[in-house]
Structures are given as structure tokens and as C-alpha cells.
Design a protein around this motif. Structure first.
Motif, PDB file in Angstrom:
ATOM      1  N   GLU A  31       0.829  -1.206   0.000  1.00 23.36           N
ATOM      2  CA  GLU A  31       0.000   0.000   0.000  1.00 23.36           C
ATOM      3  C   GLU A  31       0.864   1.257   0.000  1.00 23.36           C
ATOM      4  O   GLU A  31       0.612   2.213  -0.739  1.00 23.36           O
ATOM      5  CB  GLU A  31      -0.907  -0.013   1.242  1.00 23.36           C
ATOM      6  CG  GLU A  31      -2.094   0.920   1.109  1.00 23.36           C
ATOM      7  CD  GLU A  31      -2.986   0.852   2.340  1.00 23.36           C
ATOM      8  OE1 GLU A  31      -3.600   1.878   2.664  1.00 23.36           O
ATOM      9  OE2 GLU A  31      -3.034  -0.234   2.988  1.00 23.36           O
ATOM     10  N   SER A  32       1.899   1.221   0.827  1.00 27.06           N
ATOM     11  CA  SER A  32       2.808   2.355   0.890  1.00 27.06           C
ATOM     12  C   SER A  32       3.535   2.507  -0.455  1.00 27.06           C
ATOM     13  O   SER A  32       3.654   3.616  -0.990  1.00 27.06           O
ATOM     14  CB  SER A  32       3.811   2.130   2.026  1.00 27.06           C
ATOM     15  OG  SER A  32       4.473   3.322   2.328  1.00 27.06           O
ATOM     16  N   ALA A  33       3.983   1.389  -0.994  1.00 23.47           N
ATOM     17  CA  ALA A  33       4.739   1.439  -2.252  1.00 23.47           C
ATOM     18  C   ALA A  33       3.880   1.856  -3.423  1.00 23.47           C
ATOM     19  O   ALA A  33       4.383   2.317  -4.450  1.00 23.47           O
ATOM     20  CB  ALA A  33       5.377   0.070  -2.521  1.00 23.47           C
ATOM     21  N   ALA A  34       2.571   1.726  -3.290  1.00 25.32           N
ATOM     22  CA  ALA A  34       1.665   2.106  -4.382  1.00 25.32           C
ATOM     23  C   ALA A  34       1.703   3.610  -4.658  1.00 25.32           C
ATOM     24  O   ALA A  34       1.249   4.057  -5.704  1.00 25.32           O
ATOM     25  CB  ALA A  34       0.241   1.659  -4.052  1.00 25.32           C
ATOM     26  N   ARG A  35       2.217   4.376  -3.725  1.00 18.47           N
ATOM     27  CA  ARG A  35       2.328   5.825  -3.938  1.00 18.47           C
ATOM     28  C   ARG A  35       3.595   6.185  -4.733  1.00 18.47           C
ATOM     29  O   ARG A  35       3.900   7.360  -4.923  1.00 18.47           O
ATOM     30  CB  ARG A  35       2.334   6.562  -2.596  1.00 18.47           C
ATOM     31  CG  ARG A  35       1.020   6.373  -1.804  1.00 18.47           C
ATOM     32  CD  ARG A  35       1.034   7.214  -0.547  1.00 18.47           C
ATOM     33  NE  ARG A  35       2.132   6.802   0.340  1.00 18.47           N
ATOM     34  CZ  ARG A  35       2.647   7.577   1.303  1.00 18.47           C
ATOM     35  NH1 ARG A  35       2.181   8.798   1.492  1.00 18.47           N
ATOM     36  NH2 ARG A  35       3.611   7.124   2.072  1.00 18.47           N
ATOM     37  N   PHE A  36       4.352   5.169  -5.144  1.00 16.81           N
ATOM     38  CA  PHE A  36       5.602   5.395  -5.882  1.00 16.81           C
ATOM     39  C   PHE A  36       5.478   4.827  -7.296  1.00 16.81           C
ATOM     40  O   PHE A  36       4.863   3.773  -7.503  1.00 16.81           O
ATOM     41  CB  PHE A  36       6.772   4.699  -5.175  1.00 16.81           C
ATOM     42  CG  PHE A  36       7.127   5.305  -3.835  1.00 16.81           C
ATOM     43  CD1 PHE A  36       8.199   6.172  -3.719  1.00 16.81           C
ATOM     44  CD2 PHE A  36       6.368   5.025  -2.699  1.00 16.81           C
ATOM     45  CE1 PHE A  36       8.523   6.739  -2.495  1.00 16.81           C
ATOM     46  CE2 PHE A  36       6.686   5.594  -1.472  1.00 16.81           C
ATOM     47  CZ  PHE A  36       7.770   6.454  -1.361  1.00 16.81           C
ATOM     48  N   THR A  37       6.053   5.536  -8.259  1.00 14.76           N
ATOM     49  CA  THR A  37       6.097   5.086  -9.650  1.00 14.76           C
ATOM     50  C   THR A  37       7.540   5.147 -10.127  1.00 14.76           C
ATOM     51  O   THR A  37       8.243   6.112  -9.811  1.00 14.76           O
ATOM     52  CB  THR A  37       5.281   6.045 -10.552  1.00 14.76           C
ATOM     53  OG1 THR A  37       4.012   6.275  -9.945  1.00 14.76           O
ATOM     54  CG2 THR A  37       5.125   5.477 -11.956  1.00 14.76           C
ATOM     55  N   ALA A  38       7.975   4.153 -10.879  1.00 14.44           N
ATOM     56  CA  ALA A  38       9.334   4.183 -11.431  1.00 14.44           C
ATOM     57  C   ALA A  38       9.316   4.784 -12.829  1.00 14.44           C
ATOM     58  O   ALA A  38       8.348   4.604 -13.580  1.00 14.44           O
ATOM     59  CB  ALA A  38       9.910   2.769 -11.472  1.00 14.44           C
TER      60      ALA A  38
END
Lengths: 433, 433
Positions: A52-59
Motif C-alpha cells: 500500500e505504501s509502495a503504491a504511492r511510488f512510480t518508477a
């Protein structure tokens, strides 16, 4: 707030790991020339804080040297802020790309200097940040903010300087940034080894450039590398470390907003490290001009500095084998608000074992990445606001230091800072700050 | 006497320039892997001493690493003596080639050591010269002499030690070879530069090998590199220089013929040079294992030590830019022939400006080359004779020192040596020597 992070190297990676614990932003686009590196950073966030936290990040893939590419990635992802976390040589292109895309901008090192053509060790040439300040009007016109030098040093050091000017001193003699550490790296057998915690290539560059000093009566001027050696006593068990003048952004930033008779930066390289750099210089091994060297496949041309870098452990790999603390701070001398002589050291200490355990990040890069996250949060909440090209000392220091030191439970970052009064004074005159 | 000189590098070239002034020999065959280098040496002799003098020299091509080729060149030219003036790694092949050709042999450095496989810094492994002494019986059987270690150190130092044992002491506590200099090299602008007067590659090898020490009760043993630092005061204005233990032939040679409680060799590298070598070691830049380095033509593999050597001025070119003196000698302590405590330093000093002017040779190589010329003259006249593998201390020192110090006008070499009594003693007890 949508942040385009440019660079997923040591500092960029730590930035992502720190900001992942915060809720003030909508999205971070982690971009790197090597897309895989950006993805690895997001995977690390996922592993540590959950999907869930990582979903706020895009590569994203990016070429930091190409302002058009920086701008197009920023536009594509609707970035409001560009966070520059690549080598200083890319400052001009990332800075230009951010402005072109209508974003606000932060960096942790400023555009590079060029030595004076004839008097390099007495006069400044092009100074650190000159190329950025030259475009200040463009940023103001665009209604955007470029917050430059917002790492730990420059960055937190400048915040400390502003705090001292506002709350501790009526008149400042010297704003002296002092950086020191007692970091030790060991090999597999436990023996201490020579392994700088940052790129030896960049360190040589930084330390052999003419150091810059500011004096109110004289303006900016330069000196010989390693000039004015002094033993500075660092807190929290680090102890005395030999410091020397090194070219650094604080000296260019602080005098633009703060009133001080003298502004300096001294790096606590320690006697051993200074000796190593001097020896490399004396032997020509700092040179970037290729020399002809025999090899098994015949003569080849290599730059001695590249060979030095290749012979040392990769700084990215030494975190787990490193122990000790690093300290960043500003030593301020002058007259206190009560009219008496005053001397204080304002500082923040980062412990490698703690940063490795808590963030899986080496303390030097972690301490650097912490500060732009706090600054972005202050900009997101409106506690800080501004237009044009500004240094950290252009903003009120108190909300920054309060947010940094407040516990995580109460919405802060849980990172206390310290202050040592260094003049022994009668107890009755002690400052309550 | 027909001498095959193997190697026309710095020392070989100086050897030719020194022997050209003497009449005791019939012919010198100057040989080198690079025939042009041998021819250049003979041309230099012709330019300095005339064609008649140079007519006693012949140039030849040789491969010092091939004993058969050494033997065939020796036979072809009817050599009676082979003078080895190439790098120590070629000692075994030149030594074997000389024996095969039925020649006598001289060198200035002995066959190389190999560290003890498990206790390199406490125990000796294969010692310097072991491979040569192992063949002593072959040389005796052949009725030939191999005079090993006959340069300045080893060489003149061993002659001094024998002199002290025969004429100055009844009991010797320590035979301590001490080598120091105050040589300075300047660049075109006159600024002092770091430029060793000998190959940095070889110096690293020599200084990082475990130093060897001899004690009568214990035999030979080794220590850590740079162990037992001491400040030794050198004569004739050189003054105090920091000296440390270094592996050297004297320690292996002297105890075979002379009675001493302790035999040491300390090299006056000076604090700065020791620091440089320690830094190179600490950074892995002394390594001969290739590392991968970026270059303009892609990644290449180079040995860091080769890069260090390539970055420094070529020692062969610095003679004209060098000033100062180099001193070789032996510090002897013990009981004098009168039964009183005694301490002397026997030494020879070479001044670079003088050797450059007189011989067009840098002082360090000139001082090295002088001694085998004197030894060959003593062998030619019969003042010295011997069979088997012998060091300089196996021969009477007096004729050597007398021939060296006598003026050129009276048939000597005009090179005085010195002796300092270092214990302050009552005038009545002063030694007349």
C-alpha cells in the motif's frame, strides 16, 4: 504534491525510504537513468512498508543530463516538485527541466564552480550556485520556487544558521559549518580498512578545488586547499577531528540572507584522510588526465583518479561494515541576545548502525536525504513558502527544527538536534534557549 | 680481464663511464636487451674520453633472462668476468649463464627472497641470496668466483663492516647498515617535486617485503615493514633522517663471515617517503593485481602499481634536476680493540652535482657502480682472490678502501671515505685509526 525524484542512487534511495513513512504527498516518481535502479528502490519500500505504501511510488527512466527529458517526464507524471538527487554536474539540466515543466525544484548541491583563470587560490571565479542565482528572476516570473542546497550540508546547516541569527545572537562574528565523523569500516576479518563513505572521485574534486571564504569587509575569496587546519571537538562521543577549509555551498548561501562578519566551511576529514588526499595530489594520482600504462593487453591510457577509485571499496557496499556517527552542524560565535559574548555549536548526529537498522541506509546518505523530505513537508503544509531561487536560510528555521525533533508519534521525524554552549559563563547569564 | 657487462641501464651506464678511466682491463662488452642502449653508453664514453678509450668497449645484444644466451655472448667475446647490472629478478639466469661459460661473476643485488608461507612477518622463507649460496660448491669445483652483493649497499657497506671487525673492534654488538640522503628534485619552475631517485616499483617491492634481521642467538628472522623507526644523523650536512628496517642483502651476507650479535639494515627513506609508501599500501595502490578501470576506449585492466610508476617522473631523467647528497655506511657498536665501548659510523658520501658534472651520472647509480669497478681492479691485480660464492666481507677491506681513497694522480679513485666516532670519550682514549 507530486514529486519527481531524479536519481535513485544512495541519497535518492534513502529519500524514498524516509518519505515513505510520511503522508503529506500524493505521489513520488522515482526516476533514474537505470530504470532497474528506480524499481529496486520501490521494491525496497514495498518490502519495508508494504504494498500500500509502495503504491504511492512510480518508477520512470530519465536522462538527468537532458533538460527536455527531465521536463517531459515531469509533465507526463504531473509533477509539482522536482527533487534533484543526482551528481552536481547535472544541476543545470535538472534545474532547467524543472522550470520548463512549471515545477518547483529542490536540490542538495548547487551548480559547480570554475576557478579564477589567473588567481585561483585568492580570487573566486564562477562560484557555486552562480548559474542558478543568475536565473532567479525567471523563477520569480514563473511563480515557482527553487529551494537550493537543501540537504544536510548545505541544508540543515543553513537552517541552524538562520536559527542562531533569529534566536541566539544579536551580532554574529562567524558562521562556521563544521562536519565531522568517527566512522570506521572493517573488512571481513574485522580489521579496519581505508574506505571512504562517499565517492573518492568527488571528494578529491571537492577538496582540491580552491576553498571559498566570505568576509563582510572583503566579500568572497579563495585560499589554498586544506588551509586553516583546526581541531574541532565534535559532540556525542565523536571527539576531536582535524578540519580544513573546503569549498562548500554554505559559504555562498548564508551571506545572501544572514548578517555575519565571516562565513566558513570546514570539513572534518581527519588527519589521515587529509594526508591521503595530499599524497595522492603530490604523486599526481588525483589527475584526470590519462597516463600511458603497461597492461597485459599492451599499453593503455587511464586517468590515475579512476584507478584510485577502482582500487577502493565501492562506497555503496560498505554500509553494513561501517560503525560510528557523523555530525553536521554550525559553530556560531558573536554576541548573544543578552549582549554577552557567545559561542554555540548547533548540530545533528546520525548513527550508522541505527540508520542501517531503521532504514537500510548508510548514515551519511540518510542524513542528507532526511532534510529535503522535511522541507517538502513544510512546503506541502504551507509552513514554508517562497518564490525564486532561495536557500534554506531564507525560511523560518523554527518550524523545520520543531518538525524534525518532534516524535514520530506526535507527527514529527523523531530526530532531535543539539546545541552546545561553548563559552563557560556565569550560571546566572545562561541562555534559556 | 675481459668483462661482459649485462645491462646498460642507469648503473651499467655509470659502470662504463667509471671503468673507462681505468687501465686494468682489456675489454668491456656492454650488453643490453636493447642494443641501442648499449651503443649509447659506448658513445657517451667516446664523447667523454675519446675514441681510443671507447675502442676498449664493444656493444652486444643479450637476453638476461636466458642463461644460454648469457653464456653464448660471454663465450663469443671471450669474457673472463660477467658483471651483472640488471634487475635482481634476472640474477638466477645471469649467474647460471656465467658459470656455464666458465666466467667469474659479480653482482650488486642477490637472488630474490620468498616470504615464509604462513609466518611471513616473523620467520624467513627463502632468503635473499639463498639460491646463489646453494650453488657455492659448483663454483668452487669450477674454480671460479662469484662475488655477490658488490655494489654500494650491499658492497661497500660490507667492506666497511669487515674493516671494523679487523681493525676497530674486539667484539661487535651490532653491524647496522644505514643509508640516507638529502636529495631534492625540482621541476622546471624550481618547485620541489616528489620524484624518487630509483624505481618506485622496485622500492615498493623492497620496502613491503618483510624486513630481515640477524641475531646471533636467534638466527635470521623477519619483522613488519617499516619496523623499528629511528632517526639517524647522517654526516656531511645531510643531517637527521628517519630510517626503518628494510629487507637487504647485508643482513644475509655479514653474519656468514663476521662475528656480530646483531645485523640490521635501515633505509633512510624519511618520514615523507615512508608516509607515501604506507598510503599507497593502505589504498591498495601498491598492488600488482590488475583492477578494472574505465577509460576512453572502454574498461581496461591495469595494475595500480604500474599506474603509480607511470604517474611519477622517470628516475632516469631526473639527474639534472636533482641536488643533494646520498650517504651509504655502517654503524658499528661494541667493544673497541682497547676494551672500551665504541660506536663508529663508517661511510661514503656521493654528491649529485659532482657526479653529474664529472660522470654525467646521477649520484645514486654512480655510487653503486663505483664499487664493482674497484673490486674488479683488485681481482685483476690479485690483491683480492677467492673461489666459490663469496660476499665482499670475505675479502680484506684495507686494499679496497686504500685504492678507493687514494688520489687519481697516485693511481686511486680519489673517493675518500669517512669515519665518525660517536661515543664521547676521554681524549686520552681516542682511537688513532
Amino acid at each position: 504534491m507530486r514529486i519527481l525524484l531524479v536519481g535513485a542512487g544512495g541519497v535518492g534511495d534513502a529519500f524514498a525510504k524516509i518519505i515513505a513513512r510520511r503522508s503529506f504527498f500524493e505521489r513520488v516518481i522515482v526516476s533514474d537513468y537505470d530504470l532497474g535502479r528506480a524499481e529496486r528502490t520501490i521494491a525496497a519500500v514495498a518490502a519495508k512498508y508494504g504494498d500500500e505504501s509502495a503504491a504511492r511510488f512510480t518508477a520512470a527512466q530519465i536522462d538527468a543530463g537532458d533538460p527536455d527529458r527531465v521536463a517531459s517526464v515531469a509533465r507526463e507524471h504531473g509533477a509539482t516538485h522536482v527533487m534533484n538527487a543526482v551528481e552536481p554536474k547535472f544541476v543545470p539540466s535538472v534545474f532547467a527541466g524543472a522550470l520548463a515543466a512549471g515545477c518547483n525544484y529542490l536540490d542538495m548541491a548547487m551548480s559547480l564552480s570554475e576557478p579564477h583563470p589567473t588567481d585561483a587560490y585568492t580570487e573566486t571565479g564562477v562560484k557555486l550556485g552562480d548559474d542558478q542565482f543568475a536565473l532567479a528572476a525567471d523563477w520569480e516570473t514563473a511563480g515557482r520556487l527553487a529551494l537550493v542546497g537543501m540537504g544536510v550540508e548545505p541544508g540543515l546547516s543553513d537552517v541552524f544558521a538562520r536559527y542562531a541569527a533569529d534566536h541566539l545572537f544579536s551580532e554574529i562574528d562567524e558562521l562556521g559549518t563544521r562536519d565531522g565523523a568517527n566512522l570506521v569500516v572493517r573488512d571481513e576479518s574485522g580489521a579496519e580498512i581505508f574506505a571512504p563513505s562517499f565517492s573518492i572521485w568527488t571528494t578529491i574534486e571537492e577538496c582540491l578545488n580552491p576553498p571559498v571564504i566570505f568576509e563582510k569587509d572583503r566579500g568572497w575569496f579563495t585560499t589554498q586547499p586544506f588551509s586553516e587546519p583546526e581541531i574541532f571537538d565534535f559532540p556525542e562521543g565523536i571527539g576531536p577531528v582535524e578540519c580544513v577549509n573546503v569549498e562548500h555551498e554554505e559559504v555562498l548561501l548564508m551571506p545572501r540572507w544572514l548578517d555575519a562578519k565571516r562565513v566558513t566551511f570546514k570539513y572534518g576529514l581527519g588527519e589521515e584522510f587529509i594526508g591521503v588526499l595530499q599524497t595522492l595530489h603530490r604523486l599526481g594520482l588525483d589527475s584526470v588526465t590519462p597516463v600511458r600504462v603497461r597492461s597485459e593487453s599492451g599499453p593503455v591510457w587511464v586517468a590515475p583518479r579512476d584507478v584510485v577509485a577502482a582500487s577502493l571499496p565501492d562506497p555503496a557496499t560498505i554500509g553494513p561494515r561501517m560503525t560510528g556517527k557523523t555530525c553536521a552542524g554550525v559553530w556560531v560565535t558573536g554576541t548573544g541576545v543578552d549582549g554577552a559574548p557567545r559561542e554555540v555549536y548547533l548540530y545533528h548526529v546520525s548513527d550508522n548502525e541505527w540508520t542501517m537498522r531503521e532504514y537500510d541506509a548508510q548514515c551519511v546518505v540518510w542524513q542528507t536525504a532526511l532534510n529535503p523530505v522535511i522541507a517538502l513537508e513544510l512546503l506541502a503544509t504551507g509552513a514554508w513558502s517562497g518564490l525564486g531561487v532561495l536557500g534554506p536560510e531564507a525560511f523560518d528555521a523554527k518550524p523545520f527544527l520543531d518538525l524534525m525533533s518532534a516524535s514520530e508519534a506526535s507527527g514529527g521525524y523523531g530526530e532531535p538536534w543539539g546545541m552546545e554552549d561553548r563559552l563557560v559563563r556565569p550560571a546566572s547569564a545562561a541562555d534559556p534557549a
